[in-house]
Design a protein around this motif. Structure first.
Motif, mmCIF file in Angstrom:
data_model
loop_
_atom_site.group_PDB
_atom_site.id
_atom_site.type_symbol
_atom_site.label_atom_id
_atom_site.label_comp_id
_atom_site.label_asym_id
_atom_site.label_seq_id
_atom_site.Cartn_x
_atom_site.Cartn_y
_atom_site.Cartn_z
ATOM 1 N N LEU A 23 53.519 -14.326 0.566
ATOM 2 C CA LEU A 23 54.536 -15.078 -0.177
ATOM 3 C C LEU A 23 54.095 -16.534 -0.263
ATOM 4 O O LEU A 23 53.816 -17.159 0.751
ATOM 5 C CB LEU A 23 55.884 -14.972 0.542
ATOM 6 N N HIS A 24 54.025 -17.061 -1.486
ATOM 7 C CA HIS A 24 53.683 -18.473 -1.672
ATOM 8 C C HIS A 24 54.877 -19.208 -2.255
ATOM 9 O O HIS A 24 55.365 -18.851 -3.329
ATOM 10 C CB HIS A 24 52.476 -18.622 -2.617
ATOM 11 N N VAL A 25 55.350 -20.218 -1.549
ATOM 12 C CA VAL A 25 56.412 -21.066 -2.096
ATOM 13 C C VAL A 25 55.888 -22.501 -2.100
ATOM 14 O O VAL A 25 55.356 -22.984 -1.090
ATOM 15 C CB VAL A 25 57.718 -20.944 -1.293
ATOM 16 N N CYS A 26 56.012 -23.162 -3.245
ATOM 17 C CA CYS A 26 55.457 -24.508 -3.420
ATOM 18 C C CYS A 26 56.302 -25.561 -2.702
ATOM 19 O O CYS A 26 57.477 -25.352 -2.418
ATOM 20 C CB CYS A 26 55.398 -24.863 -4.899
ATOM 21 N N GLY A 27 55.677 -26.697 -2.469
ATOM 22 C CA GLY A 27 56.398 -27.859 -1.948
ATOM 23 C C GLY A 27 56.492 -27.853 -0.430
ATOM 24 O O GLY A 27 55.826 -27.065 0.245
ATOM 25 N N ILE B 232 51.201 -21.715 2.340
ATOM 26 C CA ILE B 232 51.921 -22.995 2.286
ATOM 27 C C ILE B 232 50.999 -24.138 1.878
ATOM 28 O O ILE B 232 49.786 -24.078 2.047
ATOM 29 C CB ILE B 232 52.602 -23.327 3.645
ATOM 30 N N GLU B 233 51.629 -25.171 1.361
ATOM 31 C CA GLU B 233 50.899 -26.360 0.913
ATOM 32 C C GLU B 233 50.737 -27.371 2.049
ATOM 33 O O GLU B 233 51.410 -27.281 3.071
ATOM 34 C CB GLU B 233 51.672 -27.041 -0.228
ATOM 35 N N GLU B 234 49.914 -28.380 1.773
ATOM 36 C CA GLU B 234 49.721 -29.473 2.734
ATOM 37 C C GLU B 234 50.985 -30.317 2.879
ATOM 38 O O GLU B 234 51.111 -31.102 3.808
ATOM 39 C CB GLU B 234 48.537 -30.345 2.302
ATOM 40 N N GLY C 256 46.093 -24.868 -0.825
ATOM 41 C CA GLY C 256 47.529 -24.881 -0.592
ATOM 42 C C GLY C 256 48.322 -24.319 -1.753
ATOM 43 O O GLY C 256 49.411 -23.792 -1.576
ATOM 44 N N CYS C 257 47.776 -24.439 -2.976
ATOM 45 C CA CYS C 257 48.468 -23.955 -4.174
ATOM 46 C C CYS C 257 47.373 -23.577 -5.175
ATOM 47 O O CYS C 257 46.195 -23.545 -4.817
ATOM 48 C CB CYS C 257 49.393 -25.050 -4.703
ATOM 49 N N GLY C 258 47.742 -23.247 -6.395
ATOM 50 C CA GLY C 258 46.756 -22.857 -7.397
ATOM 51 C C GLY C 258 45.674 -23.910 -7.561
ATOM 52 O O GLY C 258 45.952 -25.112 -7.516
HETATM 53 ZN ZN LIG Z 1 52.357 -23.670 -5.107
#
Ligand SMILES: [Zn+2]
Length: 339
Positions: free
Chosen positions: A236-240, A259-261, A315-317
């Motif tokens: 599961l990837h959730v931004c922010g 997860i992102e930085e 961390g994201c795309g």
């Molecule tokens: Zn993201």
């Protein structure tokens, strides 16, 4: 321990089993303009043409060195198949949803009987088979798809979706259930077509957009139902900055949480997820991979490894203009760390 192949390494890491070294992959989108130029397979055609989709995603393994092949490159495949209008973007801009089938309400929700033959779904399933044939059995395939929250907001329009979350909770829950049903059907089709892992970015579930109490009461039950109904491991990837919902995300039964930085305390996140899920990440896509240099990529990668990330990943795309040498540097950093 003996050397694992990249597929064994990733699958074991997602199960929290011992590995010879931390896998280095991207669970989020991998296409860059550099890779498009080197392969001749470019956006927007690679969103639609299964051969080009396969060629461009293979490049992130064969040229950039990542230990997985990750496809496709957007969060609109299922939305389009469910009736959203999609603008296919350009060589350096991802597709986006431009019109929504259910802005007026949930009275006429209708699941396409032949969902898996709609829109670009057949192209993604075909690309899975082409990739598996070309890459063999030792390299994991990671298929990406939008999560139920993001799909529901695309079906209703973000504006209506947000409004219903406060003023019409019954409609909000109805469209979430509808979107979850579609996600389950599509995810299992991706697994049947050869995906080893499914990554589910669900950006609309972010605390930037949705109240954590809404996540807990209304989103979490759907994400759990989704994860339990799908036959392969999922991330599961959730931004922010997901710190306020990380504990709830870990309850969602996904094997991995990407997860992102922006989650400042990576060690704390790993501890909080505990035995419920492993943490994937968290080299900054915009600030390190896109605009940093090789030294910065290596520093951030080694810090993530030192903090105990289970899978080293962006961390994201990955941004389309990201230099190829920076993606390679993430792989080099992992190799140097375990040398
Ligand atoms: Zn993201």
């Amino acid at each position: 321990m003996t050397d694992l192949n990249p597929k064994e390494r990733l699958l074991k890491a997602l199960k929290k089993e011992p590995v010879d070294k931390t896998p280095v992959v991207s669970v989020t989108q991998t296409a860059t303009v550099d890779l498009m130029d080197q392969t001749g397979a470019a956006w927007p055609e690679a969103h639609t043409d299964p051969e080009k989709m396969a060629t461009l995603s293979l490049a992130s393994h064969e040229i950039a060195g990542l230990e997985a092949v990750r496809y496709p490159y957007c969060l609109t495949v299922l939305a389009e198949a469910m009736g959203c209008e999609v603008n296919m973007g350009t060589k350096d801009r991802q597709p986006s949803v431009t019109d929504h089938p259910y802005p007026k309400g949930v009275d006429n929700l209708e699941m396409p009987a032949d969902l898996l033959s709609k829109g670009r779904i057949p192209a993604v399933l075909e690309a899975s088979k082409i990739i598996r044939e070309k890459v063999g059995d030792d390299i994991p395939l990671i298929a990406g798809m939008e999560g139920p929250v993001t799909l529901a907001s695309d079906l209703a329009s973000v504006k209506k979706f947000m409004k219903w979350s406060i003023k019409k909770p019954d409609d909000f829950e109805t469209i979430l259930d509808f979107a979850t049903d579609a996600c389950i059907e599509y995810a299992n089709a991706l697994a049947d077509a050869g995906a080893d892992v499914i990554c589910v970015p669900d950006p609309v579930a972010s605390p930037d957009l949705m109240n954590p109490s809404t996540f807990d009461a209304m989103l979490k039950p759907r994400l759990i139902r989704f994860a339990e109904a799908v036959k392969c491991p999922m991330v599961l990837h959730v931004c922010g900055n997901v710190t306020p919902i990380l504990d709830m995300m870990a309850d969602c039964k996904f094997e991995g949480l990407s997860i992102e930085e922006k989650v400042a305390d990576l060690k704390g996140a790993i501890a909080k997820a505990g035995d419920r899920a492993v943490i994937v990440g968290n080299v900054s896509s915009p600030f390190t991979l896109l605009s940093g240099d090789v030294a910065k990529v290596k520093e951030d990668s080694k810090n993530a490894l030192e903090d105990g990330v289970a899978v080293l990943a962006p961390g994201c795309g990955i941004a389309p203009m990201t230099p190829l040498e920076n993606i390679k540097a993430m792989v080099e950093a992992r190799d140097e760390y375990f040398a």
